[in-house]
Scaffold this motif. Structure first.
Motif, PDB file in Angstrom:
ATOM      1  N   MET A 194      44.479  31.870  49.495  1.00 45.41           N
ATOM      2  CA  MET A 194      45.613  32.930  49.990  1.00 45.41           C
ATOM      3  C   MET A 194      46.624  32.628  50.398  1.00 45.41           C
ATOM      4  N   LEU A 216      48.799  32.013  47.753  1.00 51.00           N
ATOM      5  CA  LEU A 216      49.235  33.303  47.052  1.00 51.00           C
ATOM      6  C   LEU A 216      50.401  33.835  47.701  1.00 51.00           C
ATOM      7  N   PHE A 263      44.742  35.606  43.175  1.00 52.67           N
ATOM      8  CA  PHE A 263      44.148  36.903  43.708  1.00 52.67           C
ATOM      9  C   PHE A 263      42.627  36.687  43.263  1.00 52.67           C
ATOM     10  N   TYR A 264      42.322  36.535  42.060  1.00 49.95           N
ATOM     11  CA  TYR A 264      41.049  36.389  41.566  1.00 49.95           C
ATOM     12  C   TYR A 264      40.227  35.231  42.270  1.00 49.95           C
ATOM     13  N   TYR A 290      40.961  33.784  45.007  1.00 48.03           N
ATOM     14  CA  TYR A 290      40.641  34.298  46.515  1.00 48.03           C
ATOM     15  C   TYR A 290      39.320  34.930  46.388  1.00 48.03           C
ATOM     16  N   CYS A 344      42.546  42.132  37.675  1.00 46.31           N
ATOM     17  CA  CYS A 344      42.050  43.346  38.595  1.00 46.31           C
ATOM     18  C   CYS A 344      40.692  43.841  38.371  1.00 46.31           C
ATOM     19  N   SER A 380      38.056  40.941  39.452  1.00 48.64           N
ATOM     20  CA  SER A 380      37.907  40.843  40.664  1.00 48.64           C
ATOM     21  C   SER A 380      36.890  41.948  41.134  1.00 48.64           C
ATOM     22  N   ALA A 414      41.867  45.494  48.877  1.00 49.45           N
ATOM     23  CA  ALA A 414      42.740  44.411  48.301  1.00 49.45           C
ATOM     24  C   ALA A 414      42.773  44.601  46.627  1.00 49.45           C
ATOM     25  N   LEU A 434      45.942  45.817  44.496  1.00 47.30           N
ATOM     26  CA  LEU A 434      46.372  44.896  43.377  1.00 47.30           C
ATOM     27  C   LEU A 434      46.548  45.992  42.073  1.00 47.30           C
ATOM     28  N   LEU A 436      48.312  41.985  52.119  1.00 43.60           N
ATOM     29  CA  LEU A 436      47.165  41.045  51.763  1.00 43.60           C
ATOM     30  C   LEU A 436      47.234  40.016  52.984  1.00 43.60           C
TER      31      LEU A 436
END
Length: 369
Positions: A40, A43, A83-84, A86, A151, A154, A183, A187, A225
Motif C-alpha cells: 500500500m 501504491l 491495489f490487487y 495489496y 477490481c 479483488s 476499498a 476503486l 486508501l
C-alpha cells in the motif's frame, strides 16, 4: 521565482501530495501485515507521482524547464495491479504467485518514459509532438482495462475470503466486510470517474485546466486508501489458508444432523456464544471435538455456516433478555450476548426474527399491555 505561479490548483495538489507521502511513510513502519502495508505504501507513492505533473504544471514548471517533459513521475499502469497485490496480501499474507508479472505493463511504461526523458532536448521535443498523443491514449486504455480487471479480481478474492471467514469465525466482519469491500468500491468509483473524464475529453477536449478535477478525484481516492489502510494497518487478518485448514478437515461419516442439534443445545446451555472472539477452533475444543467435525455438523447438520449459527444464538439471547423485561440499552444487551458491533447485531437479529431489535421490543411491550 520568475515565470512560476503558485495558485490554488498547485496548493491543493501539493497538500494531497504531502499527506500521501506521510501516510506511505507511516505504513512502512507498521510491523503487522508488513507485506500488505508496504505494498500500500508503494501504491500511495505511485498515486502521489500521478499528481506531480499537474501539481508542477499548473505552477509553470514545464514552461520554464521544458526538459522536464517525459520525466517518469506518472506510472499510472501500476495503480490497479498494486491495489490487487495489496488485497491479496491482506487475504493471504503474501503476494500472488508471479506477483511481479502483474507490474510488467507499469515497468514498460516507466521504461518508455525514462528513455524518452533521456533523449537530447531537440529530439525529445520532436518525439513529444509525434508520439505523445498516441502514447497517452494507449496508456489511458490500459488504465481502464487494468482497473476493471483488477477490481473484478479483488472482488472475487474478497468473496472467497468472506466465505472462509464465515465458515471458521463468528467475528469475520472485523476483517473483511467493511474495509476491503469499501476499498474495492472506491476503486470501481475511480474507474467510473476516470473513464468519464477520458470519454468527455475525447468528445469535447477539456484542456489542461479541465482535467484538474480528475486529478483531484485521484488524490481523494489515494487519501481515502491511505487513511483507511493506516487505520487497519495493525489488524491481524487471519490468512485464508489457515481458515480453510480449520474448516475443511474431512472427518469420517457421522449423523451430522443429530450431532449438530446436540452441539447446538450444548452451546446454548453453556452460553458460549457470548464470547465475542469465539472461533470454530475454540468452540470445537470446548465441545471436545475437532474443527472438521464441528464444521460438518454446523454446515451439513444445521444447514448454516459457523458465523450464522453463532450470531443466531446471540440474537436469540438478546430476545430472551428483552422478554425477561430487561430495559437496558439494546447495544448493551447485544454486547452482553457476544456481538462486537451494532451493525452486526442488527443484521443478525433481522435475519433471525425478520425485524429490527427496536421494533421487536415494541411488539413485545404491546403484547403485554
Amino acid at each position: 521565482m520568475d515565470g512560476l505561479s503558485f495558485g490554488w490548483r498547485t496548493a491543493l495538489l501539493l497538500v494531497m501530495f504531502i499527506q500521501l507521502l506521510l501516510l506511505a511513510l507511516s505504513l512502512t513502519r507498521a510491523l503487522q501485515n508488513r507485506i500488505a502495508n508496504r505494498t500500500m505504501a508503494v501504491l500511495l507513492l505511485v498515486l502521489a507521482g500521478i499528481l506531480i505533473p499537474w501539481m508542477i504544471g499548473f505552477a509553470g514548471f514545464y514552461d520554464k524547464w521544458m526538459w522536464l517533459t517525459f520525466a517518469p513521475f506518472q506510472i499510472s499502469l501500476a495503480v490497479a495491479p498494486l491495489f490487487y497485490l495489496y488485497a491479496h496480501a491482506i487475504v493471504t499474507g503474501q503476494w500472488s504467485d508471479k506477483g511481479y508479472w502483474h507490474l510488467a505493463p507499469a515497468a514498460l511504461q516507466f521504461f518508455i518514459y525514462t528513455a524518452s526523458f533521456l533523449l537530447p532536448f531537440t529530439l525529445k521535443m520532436q518525439w513529444a509532438d509525434l508520439a505523445a498523443p498516441a502514447f497517452t491514449w494507449i496508456t489511458s486504455i490500459g488504465i481502464m482495462v487494468g482497473l476493471a480487471y483488477y477490481c473484478y479480481a479483488s472482488l472475487r478474492l474478497l468473496q472467497h475470503y468472506r466465505a472462509a471467514l464465515a465458515a471458521a469465525r463468528s467475528d469475520g466482519h472485523r476483517y473483511a466486510a467493511l474495509w476491503l469491500g469499501n476499498a474495492i468500491f472506491a476503486l470501481a468509483l475511480l474507474l467510473l470517474i476516470w473513464t468519464s473524464f477520458l470519454v468527455w475529453d475525447l468528445l469535447s477536449p477539456l484542456g489542461y485546466s479541465g482535467l484538474m478535477w480528475l486529478y483531484v478525484a485521484i488524490g481523494a481516492f489515494a487519501l481515502y486508501l491511505g487513511i483507511e489502510a493506516w487505520r487497519h494497518a495493525t489488524l491481524a487478518f487471519p490468512p485464508i489458508d489457515s481458515l480453510k485448514a480449520v474448516a475443511d478437515t474431512l472427518p469420517p461419516p457421522r449423523d451430522w444432523i443429530e450431532l449438530g442439534k446436540l452441539w447446538a443445545e450444548k452451546v446454548k446451555a453453556e452460553d458460549w456464544a457470548a464470547d465475542p472472539d469465539l472461533s470454530l477452533a475454540t468452540l470445537a475444543r470446548k465441545l471436545g471435538t475437532n474443527s472438521g467435525h464441528l464444521s460438518r455438523a454446523i454446515n451439513e447438520g444445521l444447514g448454516v455456516n459457523f458465523a450464522t449459527f453463532v450470531n443466531d444464538l446471540r440474537a436469540r439471547s438478546v430476545a430472551a433478555m428483552m422478554m425477561q423485561g430487561r430495559q437496558d440499552d439494546l447495544l448493551d444487551l447485544a454486547l452482553e450476548a457476544g456481538f462486537s458491533s451494532k451493525a452486526s447485531f442488527n443484521r443478525a437479529f433481522a435475519a433471525t426474527f425478520g425485524t429490527t431489535p427496536s421494533q421487536w421490543r415494541k411488539r413485545q411491550v404491546s403484547n403485554h399491555e
